[in-house]
Structures are given as structure tokens and as C-alpha cells.
Design a protein around this motif. Structure first.
Motif, PDB file in Angstrom:
ATOM      1  N   MET A   1     -13.166 -23.174 -37.911  1.00 41.43           N
ATOM      2  CA  MET A   1     -11.816 -23.492 -38.286  1.00 41.43           C
ATOM      3  C   MET A   1     -11.016 -23.752 -37.022  1.00 41.43           C
ATOM      4  N   THR A   2     -10.189 -24.759 -37.096  1.00 42.17           N
ATOM      5  CA  THR A   2      -9.338 -25.075 -35.949  1.00 42.17           C
ATOM      6  C   THR A   2      -8.041 -24.273 -36.009  1.00 42.17           C
ATOM      7  N   GLU A   3      -7.360 -24.227 -34.901  1.00 45.45           N
ATOM      8  CA  GLU A   3      -6.067 -23.534 -34.849  1.00 45.45           C
ATOM      9  C   GLU A   3      -5.082 -24.189 -35.816  1.00 45.45           C
ATOM     10  N   MET A   4      -5.134 -25.524 -35.893  1.00 51.46           N
ATOM     11  CA  MET A   4      -4.216 -26.241 -36.775  1.00 51.46           C
ATOM     12  C   MET A   4      -4.502 -25.918 -38.249  1.00 51.46           C
ATOM     13  N   SER A   5      -5.775 -25.891 -38.633  1.00 54.75           N
ATOM     14  CA  SER A   5      -6.082 -25.586 -40.034  1.00 54.75           C
ATOM     15  C   SER A   5      -5.764 -24.131 -40.359  1.00 54.75           C
ATOM     16  N   ALA A   6      -5.950 -23.230 -39.412  1.00 55.32           N
ATOM     17  CA  ALA A   6      -5.607 -21.820 -39.633  1.00 55.32           C
ATOM     18  C   ALA A   6      -4.113 -21.670 -39.884  1.00 55.32           C
ATOM     19  N   LYS A   7      -3.294 -22.388 -39.107  1.00 51.61           N
ATOM     20  CA  LYS A   7      -1.836 -22.330 -39.304  1.00 51.61           C
ATOM     21  C   LYS A   7      -1.451 -22.912 -40.660  1.00 51.61           C
ATOM     22  N   ALA A   8      -2.097 -24.008 -41.045  1.00 52.40           N
ATOM     23  CA  ALA A   8      -1.785 -24.631 -42.337  1.00 52.40           C
ATOM     24  C   ALA A   8      -2.117 -23.683 -43.483  1.00 52.40           C
ATOM     25  N   LEU A   9      -3.263 -23.017 -43.403  1.00 52.78           N
ATOM     26  CA  LEU A   9      -3.650 -22.084 -44.459  1.00 52.78           C
ATOM     27  C   LEU A   9      -2.697 -20.900 -44.525  1.00 52.78           C
ATOM     28  N   THR A  10      -2.265 -20.416 -43.373  1.00 52.75           N
ATOM     29  CA  THR A  10      -1.310 -19.312 -43.338  1.00 52.75           C
ATOM     30  C   THR A  10       0.002 -19.740 -43.980  1.00 52.75           C
ATOM     31  N   THR A  11       0.436 -20.946 -43.684  1.00 49.03           N
ATOM     32  CA  THR A  11       1.668 -21.474 -44.277  1.00 49.03           C
ATOM     33  C   THR A  11       1.535 -21.573 -45.797  1.00 49.03           C
ATOM     34  N   MET A  12       0.338 -21.918 -46.271  1.00 46.45           N
ATOM     35  CA  MET A  12       0.091 -22.044 -47.709  1.00 46.45           C
ATOM     36  C   MET A  12      -0.118 -20.690 -48.371  1.00 46.45           C
ATOM     37  N   GLY A  13      -0.200 -19.633 -47.564  1.00 49.09           N
ATOM     38  CA  GLY A  13      -0.424 -18.301 -48.116  1.00 49.09           C
ATOM     39  C   GLY A  13      -1.867 -18.072 -48.512  1.00 49.09           C
ATOM     40  N   SER A  14      -2.783 -18.705 -47.808  1.00 47.02           N
ATOM     41  CA  SER A  14      -4.208 -18.583 -48.127  1.00 47.02           C
ATOM     42  C   SER A  14      -4.979 -18.216 -46.869  1.00 47.02           C
ATOM     43  N   ASP A  15      -6.273 -18.056 -47.019  1.00 44.94           N
ATOM     44  CA  ASP A  15      -7.142 -17.828 -45.875  1.00 44.94           C
ATOM     45  C   ASP A  15      -8.368 -18.736 -46.004  1.00 44.94           C
ATOM     46  N   HIS A  16      -9.150 -18.751 -44.974  1.00 45.27           N
ATOM     47  CA  HIS A  16     -10.303 -19.653 -44.852  1.00 45.27           C
ATOM     48  C   HIS A  16     -11.261 -19.548 -46.031  1.00 45.27           C
ATOM     49  N   GLU A  17     -11.695 -18.370 -46.361  1.00 46.09           N
ATOM     50  CA  GLU A  17     -12.689 -18.189 -47.426  1.00 46.09           C
ATOM     51  C   GLU A  17     -12.107 -18.436 -48.818  1.00 46.09           C
ATOM     52  N   THR A  18     -10.896 -17.981 -49.057  1.00 43.53           N
ATOM     53  CA  THR A  18     -10.252 -18.208 -50.355  1.00 43.53           C
ATOM     54  C   THR A  18     -10.071 -19.696 -50.598  1.00 43.53           C
ATOM     55  N   TYR A  19      -9.629 -20.413 -49.585  1.00 39.19           N
ATOM     56  CA  TYR A  19      -9.419 -21.851 -49.720  1.00 39.19           C
ATOM     57  C   TYR A  19     -10.736 -22.572 -49.998  1.00 39.19           C
ATOM     58  N   ALA A  20     -11.792 -22.177 -49.334  1.00 41.27           N
ATOM     59  CA  ALA A  20     -13.100 -22.796 -49.579  1.00 41.27           C
ATOM     60  C   ALA A  20     -13.527 -22.599 -51.028  1.00 41.27           C
TER      61      ALA A  20
END
Length: 64
Positions: free
Chosen positions: A1-20
Motif C-alpha cells: 500500500m502506498t502512503e497516498m492510498s493509506a491516506k485515502a482509506l483513512t479519509t474514507m474511514g476504512s483500512d486496507h483489509e476491509t477495503y479489499a
């Protein structure tokens, strides 16, 4: 995961595994070798008659 995608997921209120699990029909991210296999197939003689293709390697996320 990139820093940019991590920030986007945090903004969306999600995390890497949940989003997948939400976007992938397989419920997980692709392993690097799975993406590489698709690329290798297109570079091999097995694809000698392929001239123009979009090959989504996204576990069906584009079909949802």
C-alpha cells in the motif's frame, strides 16, 4: 500500500483489509506474482495473436 492510498482509506474511514474485502470478489489484494503472471502471459508466445487488450487484474472489482 502506498502512503497516498493509506491516506485515502483513512479519509474514507476504512483500512486496507476491509477495503479489499469490499471491492474484490476474492476478498483480498493480489499477490505480486499474480499480477506478474498476467504480464508474462501477454509477453509470451501464447499471446502471439493478441493485438489489443485491456486485461484487468483486479479480482473482478470492475464487475461490481
Amino acid at each position: 500500500m502506498t502512503e497516498m492510498s493509506a491516506k485515502a482509506l483513512t479519509t474514507m474511514g476504512s483500512d486496507h483489509e476491509t477495503y479489499a474485502r469490499q471491492v474484490s470478489m476474492l476478498g483480498r489484494w493480489a499477490a505480486p506474482h499474480e499480477v506478474a503472471q498476467a504480464s508474462l502471459r501477454l509477453c509470451s508466445d501464447a499471446s502471439s495473436y493478441v493485438t489489443a487488450i485491456l486485461l484487468p487484474v483486479d479480482a473482478g472489482a470492475h464487475t461490481k
